[in-house]
Design a protein around this motif. Structure first.
Motif, PDB file in Angstrom:
ATOM      1  N   HIS A 169     -91.353 -27.024 -25.939  1.00 18.92           N
ATOM      2  CA  HIS A 169     -90.476 -28.089 -26.426  1.00 18.92           C
ATOM      3  C   HIS A 169     -89.042 -27.613 -26.607  1.00 18.92           C
ATOM      4  N   GLU A 170     -88.886 -26.370 -27.040  1.00 18.44           N
ATOM      5  CA  GLU A 170     -87.534 -25.834 -27.176  1.00 18.44           C
ATOM      6  C   GLU A 170     -86.866 -25.702 -25.810  1.00 18.44           C
ATOM      7  N   GLU A 171     -87.637 -25.300 -24.796  1.00 17.63           N
ATOM      8  CA  GLU A 171     -87.091 -25.207 -23.442  1.00 17.63           C
ATOM      9  C   GLU A 171     -86.681 -26.587 -22.930  1.00 17.63           C
ATOM     10  N   LEU A 172     -87.501 -27.598 -23.215  1.00 17.37           N
ATOM     11  CA  LEU A 172     -87.155 -28.964 -22.818  1.00 17.37           C
ATOM     12  C   LEU A 172     -85.875 -29.428 -23.501  1.00 17.37           C
ATOM     13  N   GLU A 173     -85.749 -29.095 -24.795  1.00 13.71           N
ATOM     14  CA  GLU A 173     -84.546 -29.492 -25.540  1.00 13.71           C
ATOM     15  C   GLU A 173     -83.307 -28.797 -24.974  1.00 13.71           C
ATOM     16  N   ARG A 174     -83.428 -27.499 -24.645  1.00 10.51           N
ATOM     17  CA  ARG A 174     -82.294 -26.770 -24.058  1.00 10.51           C
ATOM     18  C   ARG A 174     -81.900 -27.371 -22.711  1.00 10.51           C
ATOM     19  N   ALA A 175     -82.916 -27.707 -21.908  1.00  7.74           N
ATOM     20  CA  ALA A 175     -82.637 -28.299 -20.592  1.00  7.74           C
ATOM     21  C   ALA A 175     -81.951 -29.651 -20.744  1.00  7.74           C
ATOM     22  N   GLN A 176     -82.383 -30.431 -21.731  1.00  8.12           N
ATOM     23  CA  GLN A 176     -81.762 -31.731 -21.958  1.00  8.12           C
ATOM     24  C   GLN A 176     -80.312 -31.572 -22.417  1.00  8.12           C
ATOM     25  N   GLU A 177     -80.073 -30.610 -23.304  1.00 13.41           N
ATOM     26  CA  GLU A 177     -78.705 -30.362 -23.767  1.00 13.41           C
ATOM     27  C   GLU A 177     -77.813 -29.909 -22.611  1.00 13.41           C
ATOM     28  N   ALA A 178     -78.362 -29.052 -21.740  1.00  7.65           N
ATOM     29  CA  ALA A 178     -77.591 -28.581 -20.586  1.00  7.65           C
ATOM     30  C   ALA A 178     -77.259 -29.743 -19.651  1.00  7.65           C
ATOM     31  N   GLN A 179     -78.225 -30.643 -19.457  1.00  8.13           N
ATOM     32  CA  GLN A 179     -77.996 -31.807 -18.592  1.00  8.13           C
ATOM     33  C   GLN A 179     -76.939 -32.730 -19.198  1.00  8.13           C
ATOM     34  N   GLU A 180     -77.009 -32.922 -20.507  1.00  3.57           N
ATOM     35  CA  GLU A 180     -76.019 -33.768 -21.176  1.00  3.57           C
ATOM     36  C   GLU A 180     -74.622 -33.175 -21.040  1.00  3.57           C
ATOM     37  N   THR A 181     -74.514 -31.852 -21.110  1.00  8.81           N
ATOM     38  CA  THR A 181     -73.220 -31.180 -20.931  1.00  8.81           C
ATOM     39  C   THR A 181     -72.703 -31.407 -19.515  1.00  8.81           C
ATOM     40  N   MET A 182     -73.605 -31.252 -18.531  1.00  5.32           N
ATOM     41  CA  MET A 182     -73.221 -31.465 -17.127  1.00  5.32           C
ATOM     42  C   MET A 182     -72.778 -32.914 -16.901  1.00  5.32           C
ATOM     43  N   ASP A 183     -73.460 -33.848 -17.556  1.00  5.26           N
ATOM     44  CA  ASP A 183     -73.146 -35.268 -17.379  1.00  5.26           C
ATOM     45  C   ASP A 183     -71.751 -35.629 -17.871  1.00  5.26           C
ATOM     46  N   THR A 184     -71.191 -34.816 -18.773  1.00 10.21           N
ATOM     47  CA  THR A 184     -69.850 -35.117 -19.296  1.00 10.21           C
ATOM     48  C   THR A 184     -68.746 -34.610 -18.378  1.00 10.21           C
ATOM     49  N   LYS A 185     -69.098 -33.738 -17.423  1.00 16.09           N
ATOM     50  CA  LYS A 185     -68.091 -33.173 -16.516  1.00 16.09           C
ATOM     51  C   LYS A 185     -67.851 -34.118 -15.341  1.00 16.09           C
ATOM     52  N   SER A 186     -66.603 -34.259 -14.971  1.00 18.53           N
ATOM     53  CA  SER A 186     -66.287 -35.125 -13.835  1.00 18.53           C
ATOM     54  C   SER A 186     -66.570 -34.408 -12.519  1.00 18.53           C
ATOM     55  N   ILE A 187     -66.383 -33.086 -12.501  1.00 18.57           N
ATOM     56  CA  ILE A 187     -66.658 -32.293 -11.306  1.00 18.57           C
ATOM     57  C   ILE A 187     -67.529 -31.110 -11.725  1.00 18.57           C
ATOM     58  N   ILE A 188     -68.608 -30.938 -11.017  1.00 26.38           N
ATOM     59  CA  ILE A 188     -69.497 -29.816 -11.296  1.00 26.38           C
ATOM     60  C   ILE A 188     -69.325 -28.804 -10.176  1.00 26.38           C
ATOM     61  N   GLU A 189     -68.667 -27.703 -10.507  1.00 26.83           N
ATOM     62  CA  GLU A 189     -68.300 -26.712  -9.498  1.00 26.83           C
ATOM     63  C   GLU A 189     -69.506 -26.188  -8.732  1.00 26.83           C
ATOM     64  N   ALA A 190     -70.640 -26.032  -9.415  1.00 24.57           N
ATOM     65  CA  ALA A 190     -71.836 -25.494  -8.746  1.00 24.57           C
ATOM     66  C   ALA A 190     -72.335 -26.402  -7.635  1.00 24.57           C
ATOM     67  N   ASN A 191     -71.962 -27.672  -7.693  1.00 26.71           N
ATOM     68  CA  ASN A 191     -72.403 -28.614  -6.660  1.00 26.71           C
ATOM     69  C   ASN A 191     -71.470 -28.658  -5.449  1.00 26.71           C
ATOM     70  N   ILE A 192     -70.329 -27.990  -5.534  1.00 29.75           N
ATOM     71  CA  ILE A 192     -69.374 -27.973  -4.428  1.00 29.75           C
ATOM     72  C   ILE A 192     -69.764 -26.858  -3.461  1.00 29.75           C
ATOM     73  N   PRO A 193     -69.954 -27.167  -2.188  1.00 27.30           N
ATOM     74  CA  PRO A 193     -70.274 -26.104  -1.224  1.00 27.30           C
ATOM     75  C   PRO A 193     -69.221 -25.003  -1.282  1.00 27.30           C
ATOM     76  N   ILE A 194     -69.653 -23.763  -1.118  1.00 22.36           N
ATOM     77  CA  ILE A 194     -68.773 -22.594  -1.245  1.00 22.36           C
ATOM     78  C   ILE A 194     -67.549 -22.699  -0.339  1.00 22.36           C
ATOM     79  N   LYS A 195     -67.715 -23.194   0.881  1.00 26.82           N
ATOM     80  CA  LYS A 195     -66.567 -23.236   1.819  1.00 26.82           C
ATOM     81  C   LYS A 195     -65.466 -24.170   1.342  1.00 26.82           C
ATOM     82  N   PHE A 196     -65.763 -25.075   0.408  1.00 24.27           N
ATOM     83  CA  PHE A 196     -64.748 -26.012  -0.083  1.00 24.27           C
ATOM     84  C   PHE A 196     -64.175 -25.591  -1.443  1.00 24.27           C
ATOM     85  N   ARG A 197     -64.672 -24.509  -2.010  1.00 30.84           N
ATOM     86  CA  ARG A 197     -64.166 -24.089  -3.322  1.00 30.84           C
ATOM     87  C   ARG A 197     -62.869 -23.289  -3.169  1.00 30.84           C
TER      88      ARG A 197
END
Length: 199
Positions: A169-197
């Motif tokens: 349950h703690e792992e689920l809570e951490r994953a949910q918090e991480a997802q909520e943090t990602m959801d607040t970002k307009s651009i997620i660098e990890a999702n940008i292909p390396i050649k475009f960074r």
């Protein structure tokens, strides 16, 4: 620890709702798989054919699809994670062979009733009692009710099953918090292909 405390409080409420220790029906050594399943998984010792069928018709459409039969037999539960896919299909094919009389790929309530009326019973396929609840339900019914009750304190939750459950349950809570943090970002660098960074 916050998630652990919340989960413990929730489980205490669930245990109270399901009743006290000792409510699990006693299963005789010669019980059928269906009788064991209903006692161990549902704490029910008195039921009829229609009730058994409806309880395991998870989508309430009046028929058992293959996936529902596999779920009832616990083939989707972690307790059977080491069973090969081929073995699971073999179990399903055997069950469909004895239940699906018109060979349309589903088991109707009528087919199940006729099966039982012939004096048949669902066989023990060696897959266990048929764990098919979610994580919370399986933990409560197979561990919490056996070792804990509504008076259990947080410091009493020391069994390996308790630790594993609350860690999950703690792992689920951490994953949910991480997802909520990602959801607040307009651009997620990890999702940008390396050649475009930017380099």
């Amino acid at each position: 620890m916050h998630a652990t405390l919340i989960s413990a409080i929730a489980l205490s409420s669930l245990a109270t709702a399901h009743g006290n220790h000792g409510q699990k029906p006693i299963v005789s050594h010669d019980a059928t798989w269906m009788e064991r399943h209903m006692a161990e998984e549902h704490h029910i010792d008195s039921w009829d054919t229609g009730a058994f069928f409806a309880l395991h018709d998870y989508n309430s459409d009046g028929a058992w699809q293959g996936e529902e039969i596999m779920r009832t037999y616990g083939l989707m539960d972690p307790s059977n994670k080491d069973m090969s896919h081929d073995k699971k299909l073999e179990v399903l094919q055997h069950l469909m062979g004895i239940l699906d009389q018109d060979h349309d790929g589903v088991v109707s309530g009528t087919e199940f009733r006729e099966f039982i009326d012939r004096g048949e019973t669902l066989p023990d396929m060696g897959t266990g009692p048929g764990h098919h609840g979610d994580d919370e339900y399986e933990y409560e019914i197979h561990h919490w009710e056996k070792y804990h009750d509504e008076n259990t304190k947080l410091e009493d939750l020391t069994h390996p099953e308790d630790i594993e459950h609350f860690k999950y349950h703690e792992e689920l809570e951490r994953a949910q918090e991480a997802q909520e943090t990602m959801d607040t970002k307009s651009i997620i660098e990890a999702n940008i292909p390396i050649k475009f960074r930017r380099q």
